[in-house]
Write a protein that holds these residues in place. Structure first.
Motif: not given
Length: 397
Positions: A47-68
């Protein structure tokens, strides 16, 4: 310490600001306190940018890679992985009776229908399943059967097997199964069924396996070399420096990260997403440990069975040897009996020989005695002859 990501994304907030939002909401604060210390740290770090977000987690992936809402993103990724142009038609419900569904090690799973009506399943496994080939084949077959039933229902009597299209199974591994360790220089494995004669038979099922742990080892040594590697870096890297390098070399990803860090300003939503992922990961870890223990148990059971088989084999050999020994013992006893019999005969012969020797000795003694008598007689005859000769000479005179 300089916050590398905040230089690119000013909306990133400080640790104090995030904690203030959490502590100001009783429900969120209770949820935060229910997490383990390392989980609290992981949440605050991304949340504070110390590390990147794990985008491959289901919720985060579908948020940024939403096929719709943004199909072009997943289309580009799949086009690079499958090495062909991919267009998404629709997202299909993932309601199959997948293997061990209630205890899946999958942390992200999405099924889509492509423009040519082929089906693609994209999933992420944090801890790779054992028997990855068998499992992937079963799930691919399940998807193929689902497509067959759906298309046959839609087409009715007009149905033809020409209507059945390919099924692609694309699996990302955060920690890959041991089968992939033999190829430390390869992070993309494509597989399909082919005839050994080279004839063209479309067997419909194709696979792509992406071991991200192996990809990161290659990435550390060789850097980002192409667009596919840029996508894999975006999906799996949490190093701020690496994310900064990615944005510099491939600026399109900056927009995707902006969406993520804008999402992180909504603490309540992102905490709900993170909590959901933690629950799934906890279940995954437990199941993985159970699977590992079962695998070890199966291995030990197999070893025990093999040991029992070896013991039975050795027991059979010992029984066989014991039989041979008994047989040899019987022969030895038989030979011993014959030897004793021969010994008795020898003793009997020795007795007869001794009797003959005694008889011979007696006969020798008698002969000696007769020889002495003969010599005495001969001596007397010589004396008488001498006397007779003397008398004859006297008579002549």
């Amino acid at each position: 310490m300089v916050n590398v990501l905040k230089q690119y994304f000013p909306m990133i907030r400080s640790r104090g600001e995030v904690l203030k939002d959490i502590s100001g909401n009783e429900r969120l604060w209770e949820l935060y306190l229910s997490w383990k210390e390392e989980q609290q740290k992981e949440f605050l770090d991304f949340c504070t940018g110390i590390k990147g977000v794990k985008i491959l987690y289901d919720s985060f992936f579908k948020e940024v890679m939403d096929p719709d809402s943004a199909p072009e993103r997943l289309e580009e990724l799949l086009s690079l992985i499958l090495d062909q142009n991919v267009k998404i038609l629709t997202v299909l419900p993932n309601d199959s009776t997948r293997i061990a569904d209630e205890s899946s090690l999958v942390i992200m799973d999405i099924v889509i229908e492509l423009a040519d009506h082929s089906v693609a399943n994209v999933e992420v496994q944090k801890l790779g399943y054992m028997f990855p080939g068998q499992r992937s084949a079963c799930y691919s077959a399940d998807l193929l059967l689902r497509q067959y039933k759906r298309v046959k229902s839609e087409k009715g009597k007009a149905f033809s097997y020409r209507d059945i299209k390919k099924v692609y199974t694309i699996i990302f591994y955060e920690h890959s199964p041991k089968e992939f360790r033999c190829c430390p220089e390869c992070y993309l494995h494509r597989a399909a069924q082919r005839a050994n004669t080279g004839i063209r038979i479309d067997l419909l099922q194709e696979y792509a396996f992406i071991p991200l742990d192996i990809f990161h080892s290659i990435l550390q040594n060789k850097g980002i070399r192409n667009k596919l590697e840029a996508w894999l870096t975006f999906l799996s890297a949490d190093s701020p420096e690496l994310i900064g390098q990615l944005i510099q070399e491939y600026p399109q990803f900056k927009k995707y990260y902006e969406e993520i860090y804008t999402l992180c300003t909504n603490v309540e939503k992102v905490m709900g997403m993170f909590s959901k992922e933690l629950q799934q990961l906890d279940k995954n870890t437990v199941q993985y440990m159970i699977d590992e223990m079962q695998d070890e148990l199966d291995a030990k059971l197999k070893e025990l069975q093999e040991s029992e088989e070896r013991l039975e084999e050795q027991k059979g050999k010992l029984e066989e040897q014991r039989g041979k020994i008994e047989e040899q013992k019987g022969k030895l006893e038989e030979q011993r009996g014959k030897i004793e019999e021969q010994k008795g005969k020898l003793e009997e012969q020795r007795g007869k020989i001794e009797e003959q020797q005694d008889l011979i000795a007696k006969q020798n003694a008698q002969l000696l005695e007769k020889d002495a008598d003969l010599q005495a007689s001969q001596e007397e005859i010589r004396r008488l002859k001498a006397l007779l000769c003397g008398m004859e000479e006297n008579r002549k005179k």
